[in-house]
Design a protein around this motif. Structure first.
Motif, PDB file in Angstrom:
ATOM      1  N   ASP A 118      19.533  -1.412   4.695  1.00  0.00           N
ATOM      2  CA  ASP A 118      18.254  -0.943   5.233  1.00  0.00           C
ATOM      3  C   ASP A 118      17.697  -2.040   6.134  1.00  0.00           C
ATOM      4  O   ASP A 118      18.054  -3.226   6.000  1.00  0.00           O
ATOM      5  CB  ASP A 118      17.274  -0.619   4.101  1.00  0.00           C
ATOM      6  N   LYS A 160      11.631   1.843  10.983  1.00  0.00           N
ATOM      7  CA  LYS A 160      12.632   1.771   9.906  1.00  0.00           C
ATOM      8  C   LYS A 160      13.965   2.207  10.486  1.00  0.00           C
ATOM      9  O   LYS A 160      14.138   3.361  10.882  1.00  0.00           O
ATOM     10  CB  LYS A 160      12.227   2.663   8.728  1.00  0.00           C
ATOM     11  N   PHE A 192       7.744  -8.840   0.235  1.00  0.00           N
ATOM     12  CA  PHE A 192       8.448  -7.589   0.510  1.00  0.00           C
ATOM     13  C   PHE A 192       9.121  -7.103  -0.768  1.00  0.00           C
ATOM     14  O   PHE A 192       9.719  -7.893  -1.520  1.00  0.00           O
ATOM     15  CB  PHE A 192       9.476  -7.791   1.627  1.00  0.00           C
ATOM     16  N   LEU A 216      13.538  -7.379   9.202  1.00  0.00           N
ATOM     17  CA  LEU A 216      14.001  -7.660   7.834  1.00  0.00           C
ATOM     18  C   LEU A 216      15.185  -6.734   7.544  1.00  0.00           C
ATOM     19  O   LEU A 216      15.060  -5.507   7.636  1.00  0.00           O
ATOM     20  CB  LEU A 216      12.881  -7.431   6.822  1.00  0.00           C
ATOM     21  N   VAL A 220      11.871  -4.478  -2.385  1.00  0.00           N
ATOM     22  CA  VAL A 220      13.073  -3.715  -2.058  1.00  0.00           C
ATOM     23  C   VAL A 220      13.493  -2.914  -3.278  1.00  0.00           C
ATOM     24  O   VAL A 220      13.607  -3.456  -4.388  1.00  0.00           O
ATOM     25  CB  VAL A 220      14.216  -4.650  -1.611  1.00  0.00           C
ATOM     26  N   LEU A 238      19.163 -10.553   1.876  1.00  0.00           N
ATOM     27  CA  LEU A 238      17.984 -10.253   2.695  1.00  0.00           C
ATOM     28  C   LEU A 238      17.876 -11.299   3.789  1.00  0.00           C
ATOM     29  O   LEU A 238      17.904 -12.505   3.507  1.00  0.00           O
ATOM     30  CB  LEU A 238      16.722 -10.253   1.833  1.00  0.00           C
ATOM     31  N   ILE A 260      13.831  -0.856   1.767  1.00  0.00           N
ATOM     32  CA  ILE A 260      12.747  -1.832   1.930  1.00  0.00           C
ATOM     33  C   ILE A 260      11.465  -1.020   1.886  1.00  0.00           C
ATOM     34  O   ILE A 260      11.058  -0.421   2.882  1.00  0.00           O
ATOM     35  CB  ILE A 260      12.885  -2.621   3.240  1.00  0.00           C
ATOM     36  N   ALA A 284      18.238  -5.712   4.828  1.00  0.00           N
ATOM     37  CA  ALA A 284      18.696  -5.794   3.434  1.00  0.00           C
ATOM     38  C   ALA A 284      20.076  -5.166   3.316  1.00  0.00           C
ATOM     39  O   ALA A 284      20.306  -4.062   3.823  1.00  0.00           O
ATOM     40  CB  ALA A 284      17.714  -5.080   2.513  1.00  0.00           C
TER      41      ALA A 284
END
Length: 931
Positions: free
Chosen positions: A663, A677, A519, A628, A521, A546, A487, A630
């Motif tokens: 992620d 992150k 966003f 968020l 990715v 997502l 991301i 992914a």
């Protein structure tokens, strides 16, 4: 009175009975000598010519050698013991000592021979021990002959003439037979006659004789099991074993193709296209062509790709794929088909003791080449199948061949420290084994074999066929760290040209409720030597999932799975090939005969990336952290195809879903603070920026070049040279040649310069466009000579990049056009000749290269060679893409399928707020509420 001791009775050294035994041993040793001269001569010629001359006759001679040698052991020990008993007290100590040494040498010779035979209960595998035993067995006969002569010199007179004549005759006869043997009447690796090729067409496979191969010759898996139990067990659970009618997914597809062919053509010949790779046993034995072939109960139907059908291939005929190989019925060792257990045991001992013929028959240098794998993992759809035109199908080979992984491609974004020059490095890893054929394949000092389960990505078969859990686990392990999800950035306003904050790590940001964000990715291939996903890319299911969440509440999603049939939301981003028939219908049943045109192709090359955009409007009531997540998910078959081939057995798509990469980021909505992150990327920031730019650079119709240019300008440190090179790629494609040249200069002179060969490639292209043909030719030739120290150190070889050969040829053609005067005619013809040679070389590596044929057509037209011009025009027409196909089929499908229409746009933005019925499969969140 002196009484003399009684005289000891003299015992003959070799009495009448012992003499019979001696004569028998001498006759046996004479026969062994004749036999050994033959065997040794063949071995010498094999060493001299670096080839194997062993065949069935040789194996009979070798069987005679082993049998006679074993028979002689007990008589030898008996004679030696009795002879020693009769003579050990004699006064001629020299004769006794020589005799003892002779007896010891004979025993050692017999022992070395026994060590070379691999018995079931005892087998020497270490190469050094076997080498010592072999040379002892070779040298000791000469020592024994010398000692025998010394021993006999003290006895009765030796009849030299008779012995010499026998020896000379034995040597001459053995050498004559050995020389005859080396004529190799089998013609190994020959290519079969046209009649064989035509029978098996439109599969390009053929047999060496043009005849069928008996099914039993291709169904010898139990025979292989006796020596290769580990390999057999691996293969037993492989996709190769289940390639044929024993694979439910393929069974459905091939039945459709056979039925279509019968209805359309009145026979099943069009389905031969499938059989050369999937159904070798019924195909080469002749059963496949029967319209009433019982694809369930026929003994050949459940065989798949057997051990023999793969290892009996003798020749890869071209780089076309579509099973373009030659296969032959193997010549086996004696007694292979015998039902007698003793004779089959003898057969096994022959193979173990002298495996060279077995190796040559079943293990050839071609098995180590990517061309061998390409025979079935490169596909085109012939006109005979689709009644339309030649079309490219799945193609692992070319994307690998032109990649940095192979070391042949000059245009890759990244390159490995060393070229990986075959497919086996990844798909046949070395595993520990005690099999007969196990070797020391690495530095672990452990016997290993290459894994014949071919771990890859077919996670459906273990589930559908109830295979051991280890099978699916191997595939899962293979898929780990193949891909990475990042991301990477967020843009305000929900548009691709909005202000960008990236990379999302240690950046300070506050998201505001009610606002819209985009966003971005990045999906990157890591351990991949070919396109991702490749293979059955139309039915493979790889999608990006997502999920936007606030606490335990999901506030946005894409890539969800429907609860009942487990179908994936069609509005998700799929990494696949979306293929249509000529009526604009999706190819949904692996019906290759109907393939017409791709709607889109989202596959990612090795060492490349893609960027996927997701828009979300945050709720007005949003408070707390915004997360968020992914995930890149993989499932072998999509639900529509599962529903079709499972038919009435289908209830839900319960195939395993493998998480390839993940992620997550957490962003505050209450205060401006650092973004968390949760899955730290393994790549440095300069590479993340570079990958982000690569993903944008690869977008269709140059739709996001502006964003890609901005991304590459952010790359610093060790990636600066590569970023300048990538800027040159953009400028070249946009026709900004001066800027491209400047970027290439910076790429070459940077503290961390870009790949010099890729810089040379783009420099040559720019020189060609600017009309500097001499400079362009020099650069293209430098590439083809791999004139780069770093490339040579990495075992790269750019002479196989056929794109360079085509560009070189085009440059020669353009330079030839500049020779206008009559005096320059010789130079013009010389350039045309060089262009032809370059194009012929390109076709050597890509025989279906339509650009090469077009340029040959141009040369023929310019030189007034009308016959050749017509030939090359037809070949170009055959292989070129049909650009008009997109007009009708794609338009028709986009009208009736909104999700596909959306995914096929040049710029695709997925809306996380879009209402959907698809259920989110995340255990840490509460079930979603209906919108």
């Amino acid at each position: 009175m002196n009484i003399s001791p009684p005289k000891r009775k003299r015992i003959d050294a070799v009495g009448p009975k012992l003499k019979v035994l001696l004569i028998a041993l001498l006759v046996a040793f004479s026969l062994l000598m004749i036999n050994s001269v033959f065997l040794g001569s063949v071995t010498f010629f094999e060493w001299l010519n670096q080839t194997v001359y062993q065949d069935y006759f040789y194996q009979l001679m070798f069987l005679g050698h082993i049998t006679l040698g074993l028979i002689c052991i007990i008589p030898l020990l008996l004679f030696g013991s009795l002879h020693f008993k009769n003579t050990f007290q004699r006064k001629n100590k020299r004769a006794i000592y020589v005799g003892i040494f002779l007896f010891a040498a004979l025993i050692l010779m017999a022992l070395s021979g026994l060590l070379l035979i691999r018995f079931d209960f005892f087998s020497i595998k270490h190469p050094s021990v076997r080498s010592i035993s072999y040379w002892l067995h070779v040298v000791l006969p000469f020592v024994c002959i010398w000692l025998f002569v010394l021993h006999r010199l003290v006895g009765p007179k030796i009849k030299w003439r008779i012995g010499g004549l026998v020896s000379i005759a034995a040597i001459v006869i053995s050498l004559i037979v050995a020389v005859w043997q080396t004529q190799d009447p089998r013609q190994w690796n020959r290519v079969g006659p046209e009649s064989g090729e035509q029978y098996f067409f439109p599969s390009l496979s053929r047999t060496s004789t043009g005849d069928f191969i008996p099914a039993k010759a291709l169904m010898q898996d139990q025979y292989c099991l006796s020596c290769h139990s580990d390999i057999h067990e691996q293969w037993q659970n492989s996709a190769h074993k289940m390639s044929s009618f024993n694979n439910p997914a393929y069974l459905f597809s091939v039945r459709n193709t056979r039925e279509m062919a019968i209805q359309r053509d009145g026979d099943v010949q069009a389905a031969r296209f499938c059989a050369g790779c999937h159904d070798p046993v019924p195909f080469f034995s002749g059963a496949f062509d029967d319209p009433d072939f019982d694809d369930v109960n026929h003994p050949t139907a459940q065989q798949g790709i057997t051990c023999t059908s793969c290892h009996a291939i003798t020749h890869v005929n071209s780089s076309k794929g579509n099973a373009d190989y030659t296969i032959e019925e193997p010549i086996h060792y004696p007694f292979v088909y015998s039902n007698n257990q003793i004779l089959r045991w003898v057969n096994a001992q022959l193979i173990k003791a002298k495996p060279e013929m077995h190796k040559k028959t079943f293990l050839k240098p071609l098995h180590k080449t990517p061309d061998f794998c390409a025979g079935c993992h490169k596909v085109h759809l012939p006109k005979e199948l689709n009644k339309y035109k030649w079309l490219r199908g799945q193609n692992h080979f070319d994307s690998y061949h032109l990649s940095g992984v192979s070391g042949h491609g000059v245009t890759s974004f990244y390159y490995p420290p060393k070229a990986d020059n075959n497919c086996n490095g990844c798909h046949m890893p070395a595993v520990a084994s005690n099999d007969f054929g196990a070797k020391f394949l690495d530095d672990s000092n452990q016997l290993k074999v290459h894994d014949h389960m071919f771990p890859s990505a077919n996670t459906a078969l273990p589930h559908l066929k109830g295979l051991p859990p280890l099978t699916n686990e191997k595939h899962r392990q293979f898929l780990q760290d193949v891909m990475e999800v990042d991301i990477f950035g967020v843009r305000e306003g929900g548009e691709i040209d909005g202000p960008l904050l990236a990379p999302l790590e240690k950046q300070t940001l506050k998201l505001e409720a009610g606002k819209t964000y985009l966003f971005q990715v990045v999906v990157r291939t890591l351990k991949m030597g070919h396109l991702f996903t490749q293979g059955t890319a139309d039915s493979n299911q790889v999608w990006l999932e997502l999920v936007a969440s606030n606490g335990n509440k999901v506030i946005g999603r894409s890539g969800g799975i429907e609860e009942n049939e487990k179908a994936v939301d069609p509005w998700s981003h799929f990494i696949n090939a979306y293929v249509l028939d000529r009526d604009g219908n999706k190819i949904d049943r692996r019906n290759a005969e109907d393939i017409f045109v791709p709607l889109y192709n989202n596959q990612i090359p090795p060492g490349a990336a893609d960027v996927i955009h997701y828009k979300i409007t945050l709720p007005d009531s949003l408070e707390g952290d915004f997360k968020l997540t992914a995930r890149l998910n993989y499932r072998k078959f999509n639900t529509p195809y599962m529903r079709l081939f499972m038919n009435d057995k289908f209830t839900t798509n319960d195939l395993p879903v493998v998480e390839l990469a993940k992620d997550a980021v957490v962003i505050s909505t209450s205060e401006s603070k650092a973004i968390e992150k949760q899955n730290q990327t393994k790549r440095p920031n300069w590479m993340r920026w570079n990958d982000y730019g690569i993903g944008l650079l690869r977008k269709p119709k140059k739709s996001q070049f502006k964003q890609a240019e901005h991304a590459f300008k952010q790359v610093s440190d060790k990636g600066k040279g590569l970023a300048e090179l990538n800027l040159a790629r953009i400028y070249y494609q946009e026709g900004r040649l001066e800027q491209a040249s400047d970027a290439l200069a910076r790429a070459a002179t940077n503290e961390y310069p870009a790949w010099p060969w890729t810089v040379t490639w783009f420099s040559a292209l720019i020189d060609k466009q600017n009309g500097y043909f001499d400079a362009a030719i020099n650069n293209f030739e430098r590439l083809l000579n791999t004139d780069f120290n770093d490339a040579k150190a990495r075992d790269f070889d750019f002479s196989e990049d056929y794109r360079v050969w085509v560009e070189l040829a085009q440059t020669y053609i353009e330079r030839a056009k500049t020779h206008r005067s009559q005096q320059a005619e010789a130079a013009k013809q010389a350039d045309f000749t060089k262009a032809r040679e370059a194009l012929y070389t390109a076709l050597k590596y890509d025989v279906e290269n339509h650009q090469a044929y077009y340029n040959l057509y141009v040369i023929a037209k310019l030189t007034q060679d009308h016959k050749s011009a017509e030939k090359y025009r037809n070949l170009h027409e055959k292989y070129r893409p049909d650009n008009n196909a997109k007009d009708t089929a794609i338009s028709a499908h986009r009208v009736k399928n909104p999700a596909a229409d959306h995914a096929a746009a040049p710029v695709v933005i997925y809306d996380l707020n879009r209402p959907t019925i698809y259920t989110e499969q995340i255990t840490t969140l509460k079930p979603l509420e209906e919108k």
